[in-house]
Design an enzyme around this catalytic site. Structure first.
Site, mmCIF file in Angstrom:
data_model
loop_
_atom_site.group_PDB
_atom_site.id
_atom_site.type_symbol
_atom_site.label_atom_id
_atom_site.label_comp_id
_atom_site.label_asym_id
_atom_site.label_seq_id
_atom_site.Cartn_x
_atom_site.Cartn_y
_atom_site.Cartn_z
ATOM 1 N N GLY A 183 0.816 -1.221 0.000
ATOM 2 C CA GLY A 183 0.000 0.000 0.000
ATOM 3 C C GLY A 183 0.842 1.260 0.000
ATOM 4 N N TYR A 188 9.909 9.578 -3.181
ATOM 5 C CA TYR A 188 9.389 8.212 -3.129
ATOM 6 C C TYR A 188 10.474 7.233 -2.653
ATOM 7 C CZ TYR A 188 8.196 3.687 -5.263
ATOM 8 O OH TYR A 188 7.977 2.354 -5.494
HETATM 9 C C1 15L Z 1 9.007 1.461 -8.850
HETATM 10 O O1 15L Z 1 9.345 1.483 -7.676
HETATM 11 C C2 15L Z 1 7.616 1.783 -9.251
HETATM 12 O O2 15L Z 1 6.679 1.389 -8.294
HETATM 13 C C3 15L Z 1 7.263 1.226 -10.607
HETATM 14 O O3 15L Z 1 6.094 1.882 -11.055
HETATM 15 C C4 15L Z 1 8.386 1.408 -11.627
HETATM 16 O O4 15L Z 1 8.570 2.769 -11.894
HETATM 17 C C5 15L Z 1 9.680 0.805 -11.069
HETATM 18 O O5 15L Z 1 9.972 1.318 -9.791
HETATM 19 C C6 15L Z 1 10.880 1.044 -11.992
HETATM 20 O O6 15L Z 1 11.891 1.570 -11.537
HETATM 21 O O7 15L Z 1 10.815 0.633 -13.149
#
Ligand code: 15L
Length: 270
Positions: A72, A136
């Protein structure tokens, strides 16, 4: 102790949607949670809505659960307000609710973006310092640190999986190095829920990739045996890559576009 009831948070998201199907029947009882129910919820699926930012709601969701797969929260870069509420407050609430309600295990969906500012010519293991490439990515590094604290101080068993990119196949050159197939990721989730000797570990969520930027010895020690290889899709991925514009900053770093977004740093020092 075998898992009776497993909770998947973020069950309506991309990984959650795959997991719901792939873990069906693996554990006696699967509980699903998200803010809003998945549109295709089946009548026999156990869904409990919850906002991760509200601890009392999260406590209700984890009641009676043995293990949690925590997907989540926000899964890409966003404003600090969004990341703070969904991933900083939300992940704290998840671990804290797990502690209060006596949940035994948490498998935390971390991300390659916790280490996205390592260069692609560097092979890293799980002992390196975090180098987040985004707000993030910071929230994922924080989720890993929280996991360590809840394992060491309160005895939870925690597996943090730095997921690369989960798709049916790698979609570009970067993903050839970080791709994980759905069944390989399920294998890692099951290690996190079932391995008898797990205390706290950080592993990379990657299939058997060539070239790889990650030394995944920690996962192999826990018994991970990836079944899929990115090299089997090299031609397709490189053809897709050829259609993409170059990203002079992102192409240097493991995190790709997450690293180049908003980049105003010094490339000689980063
Ligand atoms: C992630 O952490 C994301 O959740 C996913 O959407 C992709 O962007 C992935 O990394 C990625 O680095 O390809």
């Amino acid at each position: 102790m075998a898992m009776e009831t497993v909770l998947i948070t973020g069950a309506a998201g991309g990984i959650g949607t795959r997991l719901r199907t792939m873990l069906r029947g693996v554990y006696p009882s699967l509980r699903l949670s998200d803010r809003v129910a998945p549109a295709d919820l089946l009548p026999d699926e156990d869904f409990v809505a919850a906002d991760l930012a509200d601890l009392s709601q999260v406590e209700k969701v984890v009641e009676g659960v043995d293990g949690i797969i925590h997907l989540g929260g926000r899964s890409i870069e966003d404003t600090w307000e969004v990341i703070h509420s969904a991933n900083i407050v939300g992940t704290y609430n998840l671990y804290e609710a797990a502690r209060r309600r006596g949940v035994e295990r948490v498998v935390f969906a971390s991300s390659n973006h916790a280490i996205g500012f390592y260069r692609r010519d560097r092979k890293i293991d799980n002992q390196v310092l975090v180098r987040p490439d985004s707000r993030y990515g910071v929230s994922k590094a924080y989720g890993e640190a929280l996991g360590a604290m809840y394992a060491d101080k309160y005895g939870l068993r925690v597996l943090c999986i730095r997921i690369g990119n989960i798709e049916d196949k790698p979609v570009d050159e970067r993903r050839l190095s970080i791709w994980i197939s759905p069944r390989d990721l399920v294998q890692l989730f099951r290690i996190g829920l079932d391995h008898p000797d797990l205390h706290y570990e950080v592993v990379y969520g990657a299939s058997d990739n060539e070239p790889s930027w990650w030394d995944n010895e920690a996962a192999f020690r826990l018994g991970f045996k990836p079944e899929d290889r990115s090299a089997d899709y090299r031609e397709e991925a490189m053809a897709a890559q050829a259609k993409l514009p170059p990203d002079p900053v992102g192409d240097l770093f493991q995190g790709g576009g997450f690293a180049s977004a908003e980049f105003n740093g010094d490339l000689d020092r980063t």
